[in-house]
Design a protein around this motif. Structure first.
Motif, PDB file in Angstrom:
ATOM      1  N   ASP A  81      63.080  23.891  37.857  1.00 39.13           N
ATOM      2  CA  ASP A  81      63.455  23.132  36.665  1.00 39.13           C
ATOM      3  C   ASP A  81      64.490  23.858  35.809  1.00 39.13           C
ATOM      4  OD1 ASP A  81      61.821  21.013  37.301  1.00 39.13           O
ATOM      5  OD2 ASP A  81      60.113  21.743  36.116  1.00 39.13           O
ATOM      6  N   SER A  82      64.636  25.161  36.013  1.00 41.98           N
ATOM      7  CA  SER A  82      65.619  25.918  35.234  1.00 41.98           C
ATOM      8  C   SER A  82      66.968  26.026  35.944  1.00 41.98           C
ATOM      9  CB  SER A  82      65.082  27.322  34.936  1.00 41.98           C
ATOM     10  OG  SER A  82      64.905  28.051  36.147  1.00 41.98           O
ATOM     11  N   LEU A  83      67.056  25.452  37.130  1.00 37.61           N
ATOM     12  CA  LEU A  83      68.288  25.547  37.905  1.00 37.61           C
ATOM     13  C   LEU A  83      69.220  24.382  37.587  1.00 37.61           C
ATOM     14  CD1 LEU A  83      66.802  26.453  41.417  1.00 37.61           C
ATOM     15  CD2 LEU A  83      67.832  28.015  39.748  1.00 37.61           C
ATOM     16  N   PRO A  84      70.529  24.574  37.742  1.00 40.81           N
ATOM     17  CA  PRO A  84      71.455  23.443  37.582  1.00 40.81           C
ATOM     18  C   PRO A  84      71.226  22.420  38.682  1.00 40.81           C
ATOM     19  CG  PRO A  84      72.596  25.396  38.390  1.00 40.81           C
ATOM     20  CD  PRO A  84      71.217  25.837  38.030  1.00 40.81           C
ATOM     21  N   ASP A  85      71.621  21.177  38.416  1.00 39.43           N
ATOM     22  CA  ASP A  85      71.373  20.077  39.349  1.00 39.43           C
ATOM     23  C   ASP A  85      71.926  20.357  40.744  1.00 39.43           C
ATOM     24  OD1 ASP A  85      70.092  18.739  37.353  1.00 39.43           O
ATOM     25  OD2 ASP A  85      71.786  17.426  36.855  1.00 39.43           O
ATOM     26  N   THR A  86      73.051  21.050  40.815  1.00 41.08           N
ATOM     27  CA  THR A  86      73.661  21.317  42.119  1.00 41.08           C
ATOM     28  C   THR A  86      72.819  22.250  42.978  1.00 41.08           C
ATOM     29  OG1 THR A  86      74.955  23.100  41.109  1.00 41.08           O
ATOM     30  CG2 THR A  86      76.019  20.923  41.328  1.00 41.08           C
ATOM     31  N   MET A  87      71.954  23.042  42.337  1.00 43.03           N
ATOM     32  CA  MET A  87      71.090  23.969  43.074  1.00 43.03           C
ATOM     33  C   MET A  87      69.679  23.415  43.271  1.00 43.03           C
ATOM     34  SD  MET A  87      72.117  27.667  41.443  1.00 43.03           S
ATOM     35  CE  MET A  87      70.899  28.502  42.470  1.00 43.03           C
ATOM     36  N   ALA A  88      69.257  22.533  42.379  1.00 49.01           N
ATOM     37  CA  ALA A  88      67.872  22.057  42.412  1.00 49.01           C
ATOM     38  C   ALA A  88      67.546  21.324  43.696  1.00 49.01           C
ATOM     39  CB  ALA A  88      67.593  21.171  41.203  1.00 49.01           C
ATOM     40  N   ARG A  89      68.428  20.417  44.125  1.00 47.16           N
ATOM     41  CA  ARG A  89      68.135  19.637  45.325  1.00 47.16           C
ATOM     42  C   ARG A  89      68.021  20.520  46.571  1.00 47.16           C
ATOM     43  NH1 ARG A  89      65.055  16.257  46.837  1.00 47.16           N
ATOM     44  NH2 ARG A  89      65.454  15.398  44.773  1.00 47.16           N
TER      45      ARG A  89
END
Length: 197
Positions: A31-39
């Motif tokens: 949840d603390s990661l940017p969207d580009t890394m979360a997926r």
């Protein structure tokens, strides 16, 4: 002579433990990661979970044909019962966690537009009856299986703490070579412990 688990049992134990630990860390930080890394992190979490499920199946098959080493004779009856019960719950959890996660993912309303690939390479199916649910009901089932998956995770945390605390108690307070039973090596007199593969 230290009665160790087989080398294969050790590999299953430590590999499953490492994958579960990695999956827990990924979910704590995603949840603390940017969207580009979360997926990509979530997809890796799923891949690790399916791998744990496969290893759990192989581990149970191995255990069915290879008896574990006996507990030291000095352990009281209640500790023997507790150890067997804890192991039973941990075995259930290494099935229930990935299965509930797979169900959670299969009920995701966007699953059709996000095919699942193990490690980005191997196509992996969703559970058919969950993907076929009425789209209007998918949020309910997705949330329900998500809560079940989370509940299993909290039970796992408690069981891991109990498992580790029990092992350390036997190692440090009872002066039994508990940790060495699940580690490769030589026994106290320098002879290789008898250990089938």
């Amino acid at each position: 002579m230290i009665q160790r688990y087989t080398r294969t049992a050790m590999v299953f134990h430590w590999l499953v433990a490492a994958l579960i630990a990695a999956n827990v860390i990924m979910i704590w930080v995603v949840d603390s990661l940017p969207d580009t890394m979360a997926r990509p992190v979530i997809d890796t979490h799923k891949s690790f979970g399916i791998t744990v499920l496969g290893l759990a199946i192989m581990r149970v098959l191995w255990r069915a044909t290879h008896a574990p080493p006996a507990l030291p004779p000095g352990y009281p009856k209640w500790e023997r019962w507790s150890a067997h019960a804890a192991h039973g719950v941990l075995y259930l959890l290494i099935f229930c966690l990935p299965l509930s996660g797979w169900m959670h993912d299969s009920a995701w309303k966007e699953a059709a537009t996000h095919p699942m690939y193990l490690y980005g390479l191997i196509p992996w199916p969703r559970i058919g009856w969950l993907t076929a649910i009425d789209p209007a009901q998918k949020d309910y089932w997705h949330d329900l299986f998500g809560r079940v998956h989370t509940a299993f995770a909290y039970v796992l945390y408690a069981m891991v703490v109990a498992h580790v605390a029990g092992a350390l108690k036997h190692q440090w307070f009872d002066r039994e070579p508990e940790l060495q039973r699940m580690l490769p090596g030589r026994d106290a007199v320098g002879l290789k412990a008898e250990e089938p593969r």
